[in-house]
Design a protein around this motif. Structure first.
Motif, PDB file in Angstrom:
ATOM      1  N   LYS B  47      13.371 -11.381  47.565  1.00  0.00           N
ATOM      2  CA  LYS B  47      12.497 -10.658  46.397  1.00  0.00           C
ATOM      3  C   LYS B  47      11.286  -9.930  46.648  1.00  0.00           C
ATOM      4  O   LYS B  47      11.197  -8.264  46.450  1.00  0.00           O
ATOM      5  CB  LYS B  47      11.420 -11.615  45.927  1.00  0.00           C
ATOM      6  N   SER B  48       9.953 -10.214  47.582  1.00  0.00           N
ATOM      7  CA  SER B  48       9.279  -8.900  48.512  1.00  0.00           C
ATOM      8  C   SER B  48       9.892  -7.894  49.196  1.00  0.00           C
ATOM      9  O   SER B  48       9.549  -6.617  49.157  1.00  0.00           O
ATOM     10  CB  SER B  48       8.442  -9.913  49.596  1.00  0.00           C
ATOM     11  N   THR B  49      11.161  -7.886  49.653  1.00  0.00           N
ATOM     12  CA  THR B  49      11.329  -6.849  50.899  1.00  0.00           C
ATOM     13  C   THR B  49      12.203  -6.119  49.531  1.00  0.00           C
ATOM     14  O   THR B  49      12.018  -4.533  49.150  1.00  0.00           O
ATOM     15  CB  THR B  49      12.681  -6.988  51.410  1.00  0.00           C
ATOM     16  N   ALA B 169       4.258  -6.031  41.258  1.00  0.00           N
ATOM     17  CA  ALA B 169       3.144  -7.447  41.125  1.00  0.00           C
ATOM     18  C   ALA B 169       3.836  -7.859  41.643  1.00  0.00           C
ATOM     19  O   ALA B 169       5.432  -8.616  42.071  1.00  0.00           O
ATOM     20  CB  ALA B 169       2.782  -7.771  39.590  1.00  0.00           C
ATOM     21  N   ASP B 170       3.521  -8.697  42.932  1.00  0.00           N
ATOM     22  CA  ASP B 170       4.386  -9.692  44.124  1.00  0.00           C
ATOM     23  C   ASP B 170       3.542 -11.018  43.629  1.00  0.00           C
ATOM     24  O   ASP B 170       2.996 -10.977  44.539  1.00  0.00           O
ATOM     25  CB  ASP B 170       4.426  -9.337  45.442  1.00  0.00           C
ATOM     26  N   GLU B 171       4.040 -11.839  42.580  1.00  0.00           N
ATOM     27  CA  GLU B 171       3.367 -13.109  42.670  1.00  0.00           C
ATOM     28  C   GLU B 171       1.575 -13.516  42.088  1.00  0.00           C
ATOM     29  O   GLU B 171       0.842 -13.656  42.937  1.00  0.00           O
ATOM     30  CB  GLU B 171       3.891 -14.417  44.142  1.00  0.00           C
ATOM     31  N   ALA B 172       1.886 -12.028  41.453  1.00  0.00           N
ATOM     32  CA  ALA B 172       0.548 -11.895  40.672  1.00  0.00           C
ATOM     33  C   ALA B 172      -0.418 -12.911  40.326  1.00  0.00           C
ATOM     34  O   ALA B 172      -1.495 -12.845  40.607  1.00  0.00           O
ATOM     35  CB  ALA B 172       0.299 -10.390  39.965  1.00  0.00           C
TER      36      ALA B 172
END
Ligand SMILES: Nc1ncnc2c1ncn2[C@@H]1O[C@H](COP(=O)(O)OP(=O)(O)OP(=O)(O)O)[C@@H](O)[C@H]1O
Ligand SMILES: [Mg+2]
Lengths: 406, 246
Positions: B47-49, B169-172
């Motif tokens: 996901k982050s990638t 947004a990454d796990e905001a």
């Protein structure tokens, strides 16, 4: 980022760590202050020696017996007694670049007046001796050529000798003193010259006709040295060659023989004397320079720490659009600010320290603008040089790695 | 409907020593303007990638990526920095605000890297962004004077300030409690309702239900994509939460 913003960011970063910024600058401050002070001291002592030598007389030249340039080997008495009155006559008649010439003979001994006595040195010269030494008589008169040639028992005394034998400030003109038991009538008092830069009292002298000193005090006919004035400083080279030519003839030297005397100018003497202080200045300056270098390394160290500490900040700046060059400049400006600001404080401190040294030594210490500019340029270069590697490291970070950095 | 993100057979490999990690193994993804996409999946699924590549922080090993019609896959480091500056807004799990820097200055940061924007314009835009997240009166506060939720709002204001084509947004909400998470989600929903495209990585199904579409990753593949039915309204959820007693 535009330059104004970059500067603001860098200043804010430094302000955030005031104590650390100050301590980092301290290395540069001390380095710059010591470089400036050391160079100022060196320059001051050099100038004081030059002033001293200039005060010895105007465009002065000397002839000394023997060849002093032969590696400093002690010359035999025969060579140290080679100058005679005939040499003086030859110089007078043959050298048109020479305007005044006088022999010099000297002897140390006790001067006595009544119950007072004082160890001093007597110098014998001709009437022109004072002129060559740029010395004047403040009370009474100089001796004449007739007195100089005729072994007249007259003399001029320096202020110290007058003070020691007759009392502070008393004018002893007309009194008689005995030097090595020879009575001399005081016909004048010399202008006060004070100490020279080696701390010698220049007023601790008696000056008398050279014939009197030769015959009555030393009991010999040789001359220890010849002192002359060239017409101008520019002509001193010409004067030296004329004197050499004249003396080679009177000394009957053949083509292949070396000079058995040496002619030197005041400038040469000055150069020899100041070369010592120059070496000293370079040494002191180099040591101070090393402390500046250490200061630079301090900046580099702190910049590396700062880059590591702010890795996430770098990542964030990159993620919002900061390019590598923006990051590079940000850290580079920070290190340049540290070194330049430190340099400025160091310059101010250097001026202060020089003023203190001047007050303590009474040397004519002046901070050279060239050294100030040099210090400033060096600081900027240090900032760029020592800031470059940490800044490069920051700029080359990968934004994702930087953001993830713990 | 305009396509903002158009990704075709995107791959990303990491080489760590001898080992090659296939973080993304051929992903196709289209995101249209005005969408609010939840990216879900197990830890390590990529996901982050994916998000970093979408945000031009990272470059794919292979594949095509058109952002707002421009192929960004082959861009240089500086070009990607410029794209991030103009078209992307990031919100991170850990806020990533500059410490000892006021909220206003934090929000101004992206515009500092845009030479075309004057100081005055920058200030105005930053204030407007802080107003949009409801923190205008706290603009002089430092991050350590703000709660986690408020810090995240500042971070959202920062992601808005350059008027990006997409907010990532990454796990905001990962660091926030339920209430604050809903507050933040309600803010995102508000932004989305005004037309912002948002891509949001999350583990929490509740949070994902606030969005318009979910994309689920597993082992570097998209295994499921679906429009969200029964979409939750974060503001309503917030009022429905039991009032905390003390
Ligand atoms: N810089 C890297 N070097 C090597 N491998 C990496 C790197 N970044 C990610 N990976 C690997 O790629 C895969 C996907 O990682 P990613 O961070 O995208 O997972 P994720 O879905 O965001 O997980 P999480 O939900 O835990 O955040 C993982 O196997 C991870 O180990
Ligand atoms: Mg992740």
């Amino acid at each position: 980022m535009n330059p104004g913003n970059l500067l603001k960011v860098a200043i804010n970063a430094l302000k955030r760590n005031k104590m650390r910024s100050f301590l980092t600058m301290l290395g540069i401050i001390i380095g710059v202050a010591s470089v400036i002070t050391m160079l100022a001291i060196g320059q001051g002592s050099k100038k004081s020696i030059e002033d001293q030598i200039a005060s010895m007389g105007s465009n002065m030249l000397f002839v000394m017996p023997g060849n002093m340039r032969m590696g400093g080997v002690q010359q035999g008495s025969s060579s140290s007694q080679r100058l005679t009155v005939a040499d003086i006559k030859a110089i007078k008649t043959e050298c048109d670049a020479i305007v005044a010439v006088s022999p010099e003979v000297r002897s140390s001994g006790q001067a006595v007046s009544g119950s007072s006595n004082w160890p001093t040195t007597i110098y014998g010269g001709s009437e022109q001796y004072l002129e060559i030494r740029s010395w004047s008589v403040v009370s009474g008169r100089n001796f004449t050529d007739t007195e100089a040639e005729g072994s007249a028992k007259v003399c001029l005394v320096g202020r110290t000798v007058a003070d020691e034998l007759f009392g502070e400030g008393i004018d002893p003109t007309g009194e008689t003193i005995r030097f090595k038991n020879i009575p001399f009538k005081i016909i004048g008092v010399l202008e006060e010259k004070g100490q020279n830069s080696f701390g010698q009292d220049q007023d601790d002298v008696i000056i008398a006709p050279f014939t009197t000193v030769q015959k009555r005090v030393l009991a010999q006919t040789y001359i220890q040295s010849i002192q002359m004035s060239a017409r101008s400083a520019e002509e001193s080279e010409l004067a030296i060659s004329q004197v050499e030519e004249a003396l080679r003839r009177t000394h009957k030297l053949r083509e292949n023989e070396d000079n058995d005397f040496e002619v030197r100018s005041q400038e040469e003497l000055a150069t020899t004397m100041t070369s010592v202080t120059e070496i000293l200045t370079i040494l002191l300056g180099a040591i101070a320079g090393i402390s500046l270098l250490v200061g630079g390394i301090g900046i580099m160290n702190i910049m590396y720490v700062s880059v590591t500490e702010r890795t996430r900040e770098i990542g964030l700046r990159m993620s919002v659009g900061g390019r590598s060059v923006d990051i590079l400049l940000q850290f580079l400006i920070e290190s340049i600010l540290l070194s330049v600001f430190g340099g400025l404080i160091g310059i101010v401190l250097g001026f202060g320290a020089s003023a203190i040294v001047e007050a303590l030594t009474s040397w004519p210490i002046t901070v050279m603008w060239s050294s100030v500019i040099l210090a400033f340029v060096v600081c900027t270069v240090i900032g760029v040089f020592f800031g470059w590697y940490p800044a490069r490291r920051a700029a080359e970070l990968d934004p994702i790695d930087a953001l993830r950095f713990e | 409907m305009k396509t903002i993100i158009d990704i075709t057979s995107l791959k990303k490999d990491y080489h760590v020593g001898e080992v090659t990690v296939h973080a993304l193994r051929g992903v196709d993804l289209k995101i249209n303007e005005g969408e609010f996409v939840a990216i879900m999946g197990a830890s390590g699924s990529g996901k982050s990638t994916m998000l970093n590549i979408i945000g031009c922080l990272d470059r794919p090993s292979d594949g095509i990526y058109l952002l707002d019609g421009v192929n960004v896959a082959g861009m240089s480091k500086n070009e990607r920095a410029a794209i991030r500056n103009l078209k992307i807004g990031f919100v991170f799990q850990s806020y990533n605000l500059l410490s000892r820097t006021s909220a206003l200055e934090n929000v101004e940061l992206p515009l500092m890297y845009n030479r075309l924007i004057s100081t005055k314009e920058r200030r105005e835009k930053a204030i407007a962004a802080l107003e949009a997240v409801g923190l205008a009166e706290r603009m002089d506060h430092m991050p350590n004077q703000l709660s986690g939720g408020q810090q995240q709002r500042v971070a959202i204001a920062r992601s808005l300030v350059n008027d990006p084509v997409v907010i990532l947004a990454d796990e905001a909400t990962g660091n926030l409690d339920t209430r604050t998470s809903y507050e933040i989600m309600s803010l995102f929903q508000e932004l989305n309702s005004k037309g912002k495209t948002i891509v949001f990585v999350t583990h929490e199904p509740d949070i994902a239900k606030c969005m318009t579409r979910s994309v689920v990753f597993r082992d570097g593949h998209i295994i499921r994509e679906e429009d969200i039915k029964n979409r939750l309204n974060a503001a309503e959820m917030l009022t429905a939460l039991p009032v905390e007693q003390d």
